[in-house]
Design an enzyme around this catalytic site. Structure first.
Site, short mmCIF file in Angstrom:
data_model
loop_
_atom_site.label_atom_id
_atom_site.label_comp_id
_atom_site.label_asym_id
_atom_site.label_seq_id
_atom_site.Cartn_x
_atom_site.Cartn_y
_atom_site.Cartn_z
N ASP A 62 0.85 -1.20 0.00
CA ASP A 62 0.00 0.00 0.00
C ASP A 62 0.88 1.25 0.00
O ASP A 62 0.71 2.16 -0.83
CB ASP A 62 -0.89 -0.05 1.26
CG ASP A 62 -2.05 0.93 1.23
OD1 ASP A 62 -2.29 1.53 0.17
OD2 ASP A 62 -2.72 1.07 2.28
N THR A 150 -0.82 -11.28 3.31
CA THR A 150 0.26 -12.16 3.80
C THR A 150 1.43 -11.40 4.43
O THR A 150 2.44 -12.00 4.78
CB THR A 150 0.83 -13.07 2.68
OG1 THR A 150 1.51 -12.25 1.72
CG2 THR A 150 -0.27 -13.87 2.01
N GLY A 151 1.28 -10.07 4.56
CA GLY A 151 2.34 -9.28 5.20
C GLY A 151 1.90 -8.88 6.59
O GLY A 151 1.76 -9.73 7.48
N1 AR6 Z 1 5.21 -5.19 -4.56
C1 AR6 Z 1 4.62 -6.39 -4.41
N2 AR6 Z 1 4.39 -6.96 -3.21
C2 AR6 Z 1 4.79 -6.27 -2.11
C3 AR6 Z 1 5.41 -5.02 -2.17
C4 AR6 Z 1 5.62 -4.47 -3.46
N3 AR6 Z 1 6.21 -3.27 -3.64
N4 AR6 Z 1 5.69 -4.63 -0.89
C5 AR6 Z 1 5.25 -5.61 -0.07
N5 AR6 Z 1 4.71 -6.62 -0.79
P1 AR6 Z 1 1.29 -6.05 3.10
P2 AR6 Z 1 -1.33 -6.95 4.06
C6 AR6 Z 1 4.11 -7.88 -0.35
O1 AR6 Z 1 1.83 -5.98 4.47
O2 AR6 Z 1 -0.73 -8.11 4.76
C7 AR6 Z 1 -0.64 -1.90 4.91
O3 AR6 Z 1 -0.15 -1.06 5.92
C8 AR6 Z 1 4.46 -8.41 1.01
O4 AR6 Z 1 5.69 -9.14 0.96
O5 AR6 Z 1 1.64 -4.97 2.14
O6 AR6 Z 1 -2.57 -7.17 3.23
C9 AR6 Z 1 -2.09 -1.59 4.55
O7 AR6 Z 1 -2.36 -0.21 4.63
C10 AR6 Z 1 3.29 -9.34 1.28
O8 AR6 Z 1 3.52 -10.63 0.73
O9 AR6 Z 1 -0.33 -6.13 3.10
C11 AR6 Z 1 -2.84 -2.38 5.57
O10 AR6 Z 1 -2.94 -1.67 6.79
C12 AR6 Z 1 2.13 -8.70 0.52
O11 AR6 Z 1 2.71 -7.68 -0.30
C13 AR6 Z 1 -1.99 -3.61 5.78
O12 AR6 Z 1 -0.66 -3.22 5.40
C14 AR6 Z 1 1.08 -8.09 1.42
O13 AR6 Z 1 1.72 -7.47 2.53
C15 AR6 Z 1 -2.40 -4.73 4.85
O14 AR6 Z 1 -1.67 -5.88 5.18
#
Ligand code: AR6
Length: 201
Positions: A62, A150-151
């Site tokens: 995000d 998954t993050g």
């Molecule tokens: N490109 C592709 N994937 C990515 C990137 C990128 N640039 N950066 C991280 N990932 P997360 P969530 C992956 O934490 O678990 C935010 O603060 C990462 O490795 O981004 O859905 C939002 O505002 C992981 O596998 O999202 C929400 O508050 C995946 O993206 C919260 O995080 C998702 O990780 C959402 O949590």
């Protein structure tokens, strides 16, 4: 899509869900790609953002999307927020992609994992389904997804992989304008898991 056709898609979807996992046909596999990298760099019609219900940005993917896409994305998110009060878990909204190469960003809100008894699986399925539905409504042909939830939201990666691939495959079984779905994995564990799951099914 009118309401009647949406209802019929949902109806079919339920039947398929009850049957459990599907064997992914090669005609569907041809339209699915798995890559490792940064989703903000992709040249597709729409990229999906793993947002939160405030729609005001955050960390992880995000943060990366808002940073690379610029203020226009946040401005549209704020307008949506003012109109409908953000975005609920499992739902999706669409904005411009600002400075990104894509045309649209589809923001969806994944579930926070809290043990699996709070509908987390169904909510994650809804994220993929509603993002694809919105994509079709906006005539998107090529779309890319991050590994939603998954993050920071701690959804188990193996289960999230299975849900993502099955839900997208089910959607591609119907007649749709979507020609390519790219799963963009950022970390090795997700990347390996996706390749393995597609290889096995
Ligand atoms: N490109 C592709 N994937 C990515 C990137 C990128 N640039 N950066 C991280 N990932 P997360 P969530 C992956 O934490 O678990 C935010 O603060 C990462 O490795 O981004 O859905 C939002 O505002 C992981 O596998 O999202 C929400 O508050 C995946 O993206 C919260 O995080 C998702 O990780 C959402 O949590």
């Amino acid at each position: 899509l009118n309401n009647k056709s949406l209802r019929s898609i949902r109806g079919k979807d339920k039947i398929r869900r009850e049957k459990g996992n599907i064997m992914i046909k090669s005609s569907i596999k041809d339209r699915i790609k798995v890559v490792k990298g940064d989703i903000t760099k992709l040249e597709v019609d729409a990229i999906v953002n793993a947002a939160n219900s405030s729609l005001l940005g955050g960390g992880g993917v995000d943060g990366a999307i808002h940073k690379a896409g610029g203020k226009e994305i946040l401005d549209e998110c704020i307008k949506i927020r003012n109109k409908q009060g953000g975005c609920s878990t499992g739902e999706a909204v669409v904005t411009t992609a600002g400075k990104l190469k894509a045309k649209y960003v589809i923001h969806t809100v994944g579930p926070v994992w809290s043990g699996g008894q709070k509908n987390e699986k169904e909510l994650l399925e809804k994220c993929y389904y509603n993002s694809l539905r919105l994509a079709v409504e906006n005539k998107v042909e090529r779309i890319s997804f991050p590994n939603i939830s998954t993050g920071i939201y701690r959804f188990p990666k193996d289960l999230a992989t299975e849900i993502a691939i099955n839900e997208v495959s089910k959607f591609l079984q119907d007649d749709t304008i979507i020609t390519e779905v790219v799963f963009v994995c950022f970390d090795d564990e997700n990347y390996r898991g996706y390749l393995e799951y597609i290889g096995k099914n």
